[in-house]
Enzyme design. Structure first.
Site, PDB file in Angstrom:
ATOM      1  CB  ILE A  51     -58.562 -60.747  90.625  1.00 13.59           C
ATOM      2  CG1 ILE A  51     -58.653 -59.720  89.415  1.00 13.59           C
ATOM      3  CG2 ILE A  51     -58.572 -59.968  91.830  1.00 13.59           C
ATOM      4  CD1 ILE A  51     -59.898 -59.087  89.256  1.00 13.59           C
ATOM      5  CE  LYS A  84     -63.172 -60.363  87.100  1.00 11.50           C
ATOM      6  NZ  LYS A  84     -63.939 -60.144  86.113  1.00 11.50           N
ATOM      7  CE1 TYR A  86     -63.143 -53.701  85.934  1.00 12.56           C
ATOM      8  CE2 TYR A  86     -62.283 -53.201  88.321  1.00 12.56           C
ATOM      9  CZ  TYR A  86     -63.143 -53.528  87.303  1.00 12.56           C
ATOM     10  OH  TYR A  86     -64.389 -53.891  87.843  1.00 12.56           O
ATOM     11  CG  ASP A 106     -56.390 -56.336  91.132  1.00 13.89           C
ATOM     12  OD1 ASP A 106     -56.462 -57.693  90.812  1.00 13.89           O
ATOM     13  OD2 ASP A 106     -57.289 -55.702  90.883  1.00 13.89           O
TER      14      ASP A 106
END
Lengths: 544, 488
Positions: free
Chosen positions: B239, B275, B152, B237
């Protein structure tokens, strides 16, 4: 890209400091000494000098240890002021050691190496022992209620304002459905749910800027494009600290100050705070001479001072900074070429006859020194909405604004809350009523509380702002030092069951001062509080 | 002393340096979009935003719930009784109901094979704030984290900027579908060791952003044993956990460590509702650490990014509504799956393939055949053509630190069906045009032998076309309006 990442190692200066610093100084002393001893002095000097050196070394160590202890204790948040320096030394060795161990063993579980976290974590354990936080916790666990828990702890340690919540509540009942749900007909989900500007929507900035100038009685108008909104004043102050100072730099902060500053200004930024003591003889007003002295001391310690942080109205004392002092502050900042962070969180919560003057009022549009002034504001105090977490950075410096906007991403305000507050703040009539009535109630509450304390023989500093009485209880402490102060605090919490903030949590230089937050009470609570304090004050007097 | 003269010196390094990494094409694409946004009727030739990982497919469900539950907004006649409590609620632990709701939701997204303790839920300002908080807790300035690439683009900012950390990429390759291998981890780790960099841990996104793939059990187990052997941290992570729309299913790291011999003090999860529920505007980020020290520390840090009590209250009601959540998750993955299918199949028809994926709000498009040569420069050149000529803001692989040029991240969930049609049509036109051009250039090569001058002029023509003034180059100094902002 990856190349540069790899080649970058830790800052060479710091490593040098760890490796060299002390050794060099020692050599400088020892070499000439050898000359003296071998040359003329012979046996006598040869034995006296080492003894003297040893004595001074002991003395030096003792003093130093006391210093650090004091610092840690007086530090309400107790954090390591500079996580960098403490961790650098260890990092180079320890992880390597455990790695080689765990590699050689068949089951890593059987010998779990210690888990290495950052230097910032270490302060946490100590932190929760600070009286400020202990008291808050106790009051939360066992809250007083007239009917259901009459023996509970009365909360006078938390700076929140419950005096005018009914007004806000009524407004919401009448208007909020429309504000958020648009009367249930056309909920504009696209204003609430998707990504919004991280530093606050323009609509909200306009509303907040308008509210600020209304609070300051239209003496100043605020430009919405100079506003950056954050999730509370805490991140607003931290962001400014990140923008204006590098780790290891320092801010001058007049004491007593809000206990949370140690967290907001220092913790993650690695910035240091230099105390500028204010005294009861001056009514705890800031003196430029003290500021000057603190600046010079910092310089001697090799610290680079990047700014001054003032709170106006002050928390915990509640006094206002006069126009004259503000001008001298500006001159001082100009002379030293440093920034001013003016925390005006309580601008609307004034209750005396004194005039509140915002730093913004002093600045001419063509004044190039505007760029060194940054104002912190929020809606938690003046609008009595601490749970909504709205903080404001108002700066005249484009570069600071640009960086702050980027940093606001780490702490932005949720969109539905923004939506709701836009309609509340845009209702100028409601805002005016709220400010006026809140001031009246604050004034009456303050007067009653101060009168109550006076009956018990406790005097308060005359103040005109904030939610607090700053009370002199030095007559009730057994020994005139921090220990005596904390003993009294302990009695107030555990015997009288009132949670107040001791002056030492605010780094007050004189022992025996306490902050009473009066806005969490109702009028009928006041006699209860006074009764409880009286019990303690009687026993204290007897014991003296 | 005049202030302006040494203005910059008076600011911190953080305020003046570039470590936020927002000067990359990823963020430039945003500026191009902001200055000329597509609108079906008002600006049909504008730039279509395909660089924003936003889930707009289920707004209607959320809207319906909010309208049907007016008391949750605390500001209606039904909810006003709660107001006093909520307005003054400033405990940074967060509302109990909110933490319970989030823990339950996380468990549900993890397939109910693992439960999360509400008392370990720590609030933070979005996943951005959550990632930064974890880094603040785990490492000191100068330390580094291993991050499997492509990763990201915002990590540069979230992990490094204020914390002073460094990122050491772990290169993953298309040859094995960008899988994270123990060998690659070891290699990056050794390399960092040799350069005297203190590696504090590994951070992985599962499901991956930008790849849209989920980690399989084997990979996760090898990751855990790697960090356990080295005694370094693992930050997961997660998400995008609920965006998985087909098998293989999402497995939370919390489930993996249940039956593994490892030190759970090293494991930390970052979560968010931006998200999975599609409301980034609510700014809810979560840190869930199995390490008590880290949990306590990050909880103290949550003061720097708290979620407003009103929003907490609203979400508590929403997330504790089991029927709504179940329905929402089912419907959301159905819609994502459909959209993903439409997009990838549409591209396949014009001969553009993408990495097989089953999660996220994006896919990883393979444009390698369209590169003039296999270099980052050629990738950026192609990206400029796409944004300026085709008018699509897709994000080039190099901004995700991908080690192979020619890959692009395409977001597909932030637009309506009509816009999807327009975007696909634009790509189709572009590819067809490219094919024609290929033919032409082949012809010109042919001519080159006979007439050098002619081929030169044709090349220049092509270049001029690229540079034509009405197109905005992402590197041109577009004035930075306050609206220019970096988003995911």
């Amino acid at each position: 890209m990856t190349q540069t990442l790899y080649s970058r190692t830790r800052s060479p200066e710091i490593e040098k400091e760890i490796a060299g610093g002390g050794g060099g100084a020692a050599m400088r002393v020892i070499v000439p000494l050898q000359g003296v001893v071998q040359g003329r002095g012979g046996l006598v000097l040869g034995s006296i000098i080492p003894c003297a050196l040893f004595y001074f070394l002991q003395f030096y160590l003792k003093r130093n240890r006391k210093d650090t202890d004091d610092q840690n204790n007086s530090n309400s948040s107790g954090q390591n002021p500079n996580p960098r320096s403490s961790s650098y030394g260890k990092l180079s060795e320890l992880p390597g050691l455990t790695r080689s161990l765990s590699r050689g063993l068949p089951s890593p579980r059987s010998l779990r190496g210690p888990v290495f976290v950052s230097g910032r974590v270490r302060g946490i354990v100590k932190d929760s022992d600070s009286p400020y936080y202990v008291g808050l916790r106790r009051a939360k666990e066992d809250p007083y209620d007239e009917l259901s828990n009459p023996n509970g702890v009365i909360q006078l340690g938390l700076a929140e304002n419950k005096l005018s919540l009914d007004l806000v509540k009524h407004w919401l009942a009448d208007n909020a459905e429309q504000a958020i749900l648009r009367n249930g007909k056309e909920l504009s989900i696209s204003q609430i749910v998707p990504y919004q500007p991280f530093d606050g929507s323009m609509e909200f900035k306009v509303a907040v800027a308008g509210f600020m100038s209304q609070v300051m009685e239209k003496a100043v108008s605020f430009n919405p494009s100079q506003v950056v909104l954050t999730a509370g004043a805490t991140p607003a102050i931290e962001i400014l600290s990140f923008c204006l100072a590098d780790a290891g730099n320092a801010f001058l902060v007049p004491t007593p100050y809000y206990p949370g500053f140690d967290r907001d200004i220092k913790w993650r930024t690695g910035v240091e705070i230099i105390h500028v003591p204010c005294r009861s003889t001056d009514n705890f007003n800031l003196s430029i001479a003290a500021l000057d002295q603190a600046f010079d001391q910092a310089k001697k310690r090799g610290l680079k001072v990047r700014g001054i942080v003032i709170s106006n109205p002050s928390n915990p004392v509640g006094n206002l900074i006069s126009r004259g002092t503000l001008y001298s502050l500006l001159d001082f900042a100009r002379e030293k070429n440093i920034h001013i962070i003016s925390n005006e969180l309580l601008a609307g919560s004034t209750h005396g006859n004194e005039e509140f003057v915002s730093m913004a009022e002093l600045l001419d549009p063509d004044d190039s020194d505007r760029k060194r002034v940054h104002i912190v504001y929020g809606l938690s105090k003046d609008l009595s909405l601490p749970g909504f977490w709205v903080g404001v950075i108002y700066s005249y410096n484009e570069e600071v604004l640009a960086a702050a906007k980027r940093l606001a991403r780490f702490s932005s305000i949720s969109a539905p809350t923004q939506c709701l507050l836009v309609s509340m703040l845009s209702d100028a009539k409601f805002v005016q009523t709220l400010i006026t009535i809140n001031r009246e109630r604050l004034q009456s509450m303050y007067a009653q509380f101060v009168a109550g304390l006076k009956k018990l023989g406790v005097e308060c500093i005359k103040s005109s702002g904030g939610f607090y009485c700053w009370a002199d209880m030095s007559g009730l402490i057994r020994s005139y030092n921090k220990k005596g102060e904390l003993e009294l605090w302990d009695k107030l919490l555990n015997i009288a069951k009132v949670n107040v903030t001791p002056g030492s949590s605010c780094h007050c230089i004189e022992p025996g001062w306490f902050r009473f937050c009066v806005t969490t009470l109702t009028e009928k609570d006041i006699p209860v509080v006074m009764d409880r304090i009286q019990k303690v004050s009687e026993t204290s007097k007897l014991n003296r | 002393m005049e202030f302006t003269r040494n203005n910059r010196q008076l600011l911190s390094k953080i305020a003046t340096n570039d470590r936020h990494g927002e000067n990359s094409p990823y963020f430039d694409g945003w500026k191009a979009y902001d200055s000329d946004p597509f609108h079906p009727t008002h600006n049909p030739h504008g730039v279509i935003q395909m660089g924003l990982a936003e889930n707009q497919l289920c707004f209607d469900l959320i809207e319906k719930w909010i309208l049907e539950n007016p008391d949750a907004s605390i500001c209606t006649a039904e909810g006003i009784d709660k107001f006093k409590y909520i307005a003054n609620f400033q405990d940074y632990h967060g509302l109990k109901e909110f933490r319970e709701g989030v823990a339950k939701f996380m468990g549900r997204v993890g397939g109910n094979r693992v439960t999360f303790d509400p008392n370990r839920i720590v609030m933070s300002g979005g996943a951005t704030g959550a990632n930064e908080t974890v880094m603040f807790c785990l490492a000191d300035p100068g330390d580094a984290f291993l991050v499997p690439s492509p990763y990201y683009a915002g990590f540069a900012r979230d992990l490094r900027w204020r914390t002073g950390l460094d990122i050491v990429p772990v290169d993953c390759k298309s040859s094995n579908n960008f899988r994270i291998t123990r060998a690659a981890l070891e290699e990056a780790y050794e390399k960092a060791q040799r350069s005297n960099i203190n590696v504090k841990g590994v951070i992985v996104a599962n499901p991956s952003n930008p790849l849209g793939t989920v980690l399989d059990k084997e990979t996760m187990r090898s990751l855990v044993s790697f960090i356990n052997d080295k005694n370094i941290h693992l930050v997961c992570d997660e998400i995008y956990a609920a965006t998985v729309f087909s098998s293989p299913q999402f497995i939370s790291i919390a489930e993996i460590i249940q039956d593994m011999d490892c030190n759970s003090d090293l494991i930390h999860i970052v979560y968010s509702l931006s998200k999975d529920m599609g409301f980034p505007g609510f700014r809810v980020g979560i840190v869930y650490s199995f390490n008590d020290d880290v949990m306590n520390c990050s909880r103290k840090m949550s003061s720097f990014g708290l979620v407003s009590s009103q929003t907490q209250f609203l979400l508590a009601a929403m997330l504790n509504d089991d029927e709504f959540v179940g329905n929402f998750l089912r419907e959301s993955s159905k819609r994502l799956s459909k959209r993903h299918h439409v997009f990838t199949k549409g591209l396949e028809r014009v001969g553009i393939s993408s990495l097989e994926s089953n999660a996220g709000l994006f896919f990883w498009m393979d444009m390698r055949p369209l590169l003039k040569e296999q270099t980052v420069e050629a990738e950026i050149e192609l990206w400029r053509v796409i944004i300026n000529k085709v008018k699509l803001n897709v994000s080039p692989g190099s901004s995700f630190q991908c080690s192979e040029p020619g890959w692009f991240r395409v977001c597909f969930a932030n637009m309506d069906d009509e816009t999807v049609g327009v975007a696909l049509e634009r790509i189709r036109q572009f590819v067809l045009q490219g094919k024609e051009k290929d033919d032409v250039s082949e012809k010109s090569k042919h001519w080159k032998k006979q007439n050098l001058r002619l081929s030169l002029s044709s090349v220049r023509l092509y270049d001029e076309n690229l540079m034509s003034p009405h197109m905005i180059s992402p590197h041109s100094p577009i004035p930075q309006s306050p609206l220019v902002r970096a988003r995911t």
